[in-house]
Design an enzyme around this catalytic site. Structure first.
Site, PDB file in Angstrom:
ATOM      1  N   GLY A   1       0.829  -1.187  -0.023  1.00 31.11           N
ATOM      2  CA  GLY A   1      -0.102   0.001  -0.054  1.00 31.11           C
ATOM      3  C   GLY A   1       0.830   1.240  -0.038  1.00 31.11           C
TER       4      GLY A   1
ATOM      5  CD  GLN B   1       3.254   5.810   2.787  1.00 29.96           C
ATOM      6  OE1 GLN B   1       2.106   5.128   2.201  1.00 29.96           O
ATOM      7  NE2 GLN B   1       4.270   5.150   3.562  1.00 29.96           N
TER       8      GLN B   1
ATOM      9  CB  CYS C   1       4.986   2.276   7.795  1.00 25.56           C
ATOM     10  SG  CYS C   1       4.759   3.825   7.084  1.00 25.56           S
ATOM     11  CG  LEU C   2       6.624   1.316   2.047  1.00 17.42           C
ATOM     12  CD1 LEU C   2       5.838   1.400   0.632  1.00 17.42           C
ATOM     13  CD2 LEU C   2       7.836   0.104   1.577  1.00 17.42           C
TER      14      LEU C   2
ATOM     15  CG  HIS D   1      -0.821   1.366   7.443  1.00 18.02           C
ATOM     16  ND1 HIS D   1       0.157   0.577   8.369  1.00 18.02           N
ATOM     17  CD2 HIS D   1       0.056   1.934   6.319  1.00 18.02           C
ATOM     18  CE1 HIS D   1       1.502   1.383   7.697  1.00 18.02           C
ATOM     19  NE2 HIS D   1       1.228   1.972   6.956  1.00 18.02           N
ATOM     20  CD  GLU D   2      -1.150   2.626   2.721  1.00 18.04           C
ATOM     21  OE1 GLU D   2      -0.498   3.941   2.651  1.00 18.04           O
ATOM     22  OE2 GLU D   2      -0.457   1.532   3.031  1.00 18.04           O
TER      23      GLU D   2
ATOM     24  CG  HIS E   1       0.166   6.748   5.577  1.00 20.63           C
ATOM     25  ND1 HIS E   1       1.409   7.287   6.171  1.00 20.63           N
ATOM     26  CD2 HIS E   1       0.502   5.393   5.370  1.00 20.63           C
ATOM     27  CE1 HIS E   1       2.328   6.228   6.427  1.00 20.63           C
ATOM     28  NE2 HIS E   1       1.922   5.152   5.757  1.00 20.63           N
TER      29      HIS E   1
HETATM   30 NI    NI Z   1       2.727   3.403   5.879  1.00 26.62          NI
END
Ligand code: NI
Length: 174
Positions: free
Chosen positions: A49, A54, A91-92, A134-135, A138
């Site tokens: 995702g 991000q 998380c990226l 989660h997204e 963000h």
């Molecule tokens: Ni994340």
């Protein structure tokens, strides 16, 4: 533009990860390009995702893909939530860590638009529902670390842990 830089909290634009993203009002070629770049960036990472903040774009846009499920959502809103499950997330934008026992709704219904502006409604369960929550977090400047019940649930993961020890869901970054 193709693959974009995924920002972390330490990045000069890291503050954008803590800001509420703006609603998309223009459904144009620029938005379609953004979504295309987000797919490319997410798959290259690789991740399951990615939310526009991000990549330092303050708009309410996300992409998510897990097994056979995938979607690009613009201005998503959770309209229904049911059940509660705990699970592990990475998380990226927080490389090298995972968090355990993160509580999420087990099943959600999301209303949104796609990148062409058509209304979409998605019901997701289990892991895919977790990725979407989660997204959407963000888009509101929220990170999974804000949802840890206990600080000891945050673990450092080295490259040596990535292959064997973790379950596939724990390796997935979003
Ligand atoms: Ni994340």
């Amino acid at each position: 533009m193709g693959i974009r830089t995924i920002i972390t909290l330490e990045h000069p634009k890291g503050h954008m990860l803590r800001e509420k993203a703006k609603k998309v009002t223009q459904f144009d070629a620029g938005l379609e390009r953004l979504v295309r770049d987000m797919w490319e960036t997410m798959r290259e990472a690789p991740g399951v995702g990615l939310a526009a903040p991000q990549i330092a774009v303050p708009l309410r846009v996300l992409v998510a893909e897990y097994e056979e499920e995938h979607c690009a959502l613009v201005n998503p809103e959770i309209v229904k939530m049911a059940g509660e499950v705990t699970g592990t997330e990475g998380c990226l934008s927080i490389p090298g860590y995972v968090g355990d026992n993160i509580r999420r709704a087990e099943k959600i219904t999301v209303k949104a638009r796609n990148e062409k502006g058509s209304p979409v409604k998605i019901t997701a369960e289990g892991w895919f529902a977790r990725v979407l929550q989660h997204e959407i977090d963000h888009l509101n400047g929220i990170l999974y670390t804000d949802r840890l019940d206990r600080p000891e649930d945050l673990h450092e993961v080295g490259p040596e842990d990535e292959d064997e020890e973790l379950a596939p869901a724990q390796k997935a970054q979003a």
